[in-house]
Design an enzyme around this catalytic site. Structure first.
Site, PDB file in Angstrom:
ATOM      1  CG  ASN A  89      -2.785   7.811   0.444  1.00 53.32           C
ATOM      2  OD1 ASN A  89      -3.003   8.991   0.164  1.00 53.32           O
ATOM      3  ND2 ASN A  89      -1.582   7.258   0.366  1.00 53.32           N
ATOM      4  CD1 TRP A  90      -9.165   9.130  -1.506  1.00 54.36           C
ATOM      5  CD2 TRP A  90      -9.898  11.147  -2.180  1.00 54.36           C
ATOM      6  NE1 TRP A  90     -10.532   9.151  -1.354  1.00 54.36           N
ATOM      7  CE2 TRP A  90     -10.997  10.375  -1.770  1.00 54.36           C
ATOM      8  CE3 TRP A  90     -10.114  12.451  -2.634  1.00 54.36           C
ATOM      9  CZ2 TRP A  90     -12.316  10.857  -1.810  1.00 54.36           C
ATOM     10  CZ3 TRP A  90     -11.420  12.942  -2.671  1.00 54.36           C
ATOM     11  CH2 TRP A  90     -12.495  12.144  -2.269  1.00 54.36           C
ATOM     12  CE  LYS A  91      -1.265   5.748  -2.989  1.00 50.21           C
ATOM     13  NZ  LYS A  91      -0.483   4.637  -3.549  1.00 50.21           N
ATOM     14  CG  HIS A 137       2.687   6.498   1.081  1.00 44.30           C
ATOM     15  ND1 HIS A 137       3.213   6.229  -0.162  1.00 44.30           N
ATOM     16  CD2 HIS A 137       1.552   5.776   1.177  1.00 44.30           C
ATOM     17  CE1 HIS A 137       2.412   5.378  -0.795  1.00 44.30           C
ATOM     18  NE2 HIS A 137       1.396   5.090   0.006  1.00 44.30           N
ATOM     19  CD  GLU A 184       2.627   6.450  -3.765  1.00 43.83           C
ATOM     20  OE1 GLU A 184       1.892   7.372  -3.353  1.00 43.83           O
ATOM     21  OE2 GLU A 184       2.178   5.341  -4.149  1.00 43.83           O
ATOM     22  CD  GLU A 230       0.606   1.678   2.121  1.00 37.24           C
ATOM     23  OE1 GLU A 230      -0.583   1.585   1.823  1.00 37.24           O
ATOM     24  OE2 GLU A 230       1.326   2.617   1.735  1.00 37.24           O
ATOM     25  CB  SER A 241      -2.827  -4.237  -4.865  1.00 35.64           C
ATOM     26  OG  SER A 241      -1.903  -3.565  -5.695  1.00 35.64           O
ATOM     27  N   GLY A 247      -5.416   2.625  -1.446  1.00 35.24           N
ATOM     28  CA  GLY A 247      -5.075   3.705  -2.376  1.00 35.24           C
ATOM     29  C   GLY A 247      -6.148   3.849  -3.446  1.00 35.24           C
ATOM     30  N   GLY A 248      -5.862   3.342  -4.627  1.00 32.35           N
ATOM     31  CA  GLY A 248      -6.746   3.498  -5.784  1.00 32.35           C
ATOM     32  C   GLY A 248      -8.206   3.156  -5.529  1.00 32.35           C
TER      33      GLY A 248
END
Ligand code: 13P
Length: 251
Positions: free
Chosen positions: A12-14, A96, A98, A166, A212, A233-234
């Protein structure tokens, strides 16, 4: 999407990535284009059409990070599932944390979006997860059961839906849940599916862990019983990191 609890890794590049980032997708395609795993990259909306062209003909899939609950109409700034399908996108991430927090999306809205997606033959990745306070207060089970029960539409099947657990406190914080916490949460979710849809569906449904995940901890996470993959994610932004995570499935 292939199933039988085939390992599923999503990146997930967000709200990250510009045209130059498409080269990361080219690398993932060149390394894993013939993979037997389900690998999905979820870039921002601006890159979906180009990304979709890049992976065409390979086993890598591109997914969207959101969609609207209606299929067309006066909804300024929104993207419908028909528009996604038009550019070859058949997977969408919903619920998600966010979006639950920043865009005030509740379970009812997520349920509607998922139903629309399923009716248009899209696969949904539906996220659930407790906050730090909910965990501290002993409400993890209650929270994730409630989210799951209310976010899943009647159209849900083990083939059109993947669940992502998550924990909110583990997202982007470098604090990964322990193997024990992940195992327990996944068992709670699978049990909830069993109560809803029976053993056969529960045993086939895939549940991912997210929060993470990185190339150092992914191998251990993939080995936890009940974990069918990861929502990253990151560490999915750079192909070097993401490919290390994918390779760690078989370590
Ligand atoms: P991080 O891997 O950056 O913690 O993000 C997890 C996530 O929210 C994926 O959807």
């Amino acid at each position: 999407m292939s199933n039988a609890r085939n390992k599923f890794i999503a990146g997930n590049w967000k709200m990250n990535g510009t045209l130059s980032s498409l080269s990361e997708i080219e690398v993932i395609k060149s390394l894993f284009g013939e993979t037997t795993y389900d690998i999905v990259i979820l870039p921002p909306a601006t890159l979906l059409a180009e990304a979709s062209k890049i992976v065409a003909g390979s086993k890598i899939k591109i997914g969207a990070q959101n969609c609207h609950q209606n299929i067309s109409g006066a909804h300024t700034g929104e993207i419908s599932v028909l528009m996604l399908k038009d550019i070859g996108i058949n997977i969408v991430l919903l619920g998600h944390s966010e979006r639950r927090t920043e865009s005030m999306e509740n379970n009812q809205l997520i349920n509607l979006k998922a139903e629309t997606s399923h009716n248009c033959k899209l696969t949904t990745i539906i996220c659930v997860g407790e906050t730090e306070l909910e965990r501290k207060n002993g409400n993890t089970k209650k929270t994730i059961e409630y989210q799951l029960l209310n976010s899943l539409p009647k159209t849900f099947t083990e083939d059109n839906t993947i669940i992502a657990y998550e924990p909110v406190w583990a997202i982007g914080t470098g604090k990964t849940a322990t193997a024990e916490e992940i195992h327990t949460a996944h068992a709670i979710l699978r049990n909830q599916i069993k109560k809803l849809k029976g053993t056969a569906v529960a045993s086939k449904l895939r549940i991912l862990y997210g929060g993470s995940v990185n190339k150092e901890n992914s191998s251990e996470i993939f080995q936890i019983q009940g974990v069918d993959g990861a929502l990253v994610g990151g560490a999915s932004l750079l192909s070097a990191d993401f490919s290390s995570i994918i390779k760690s499935i078989s370590r």
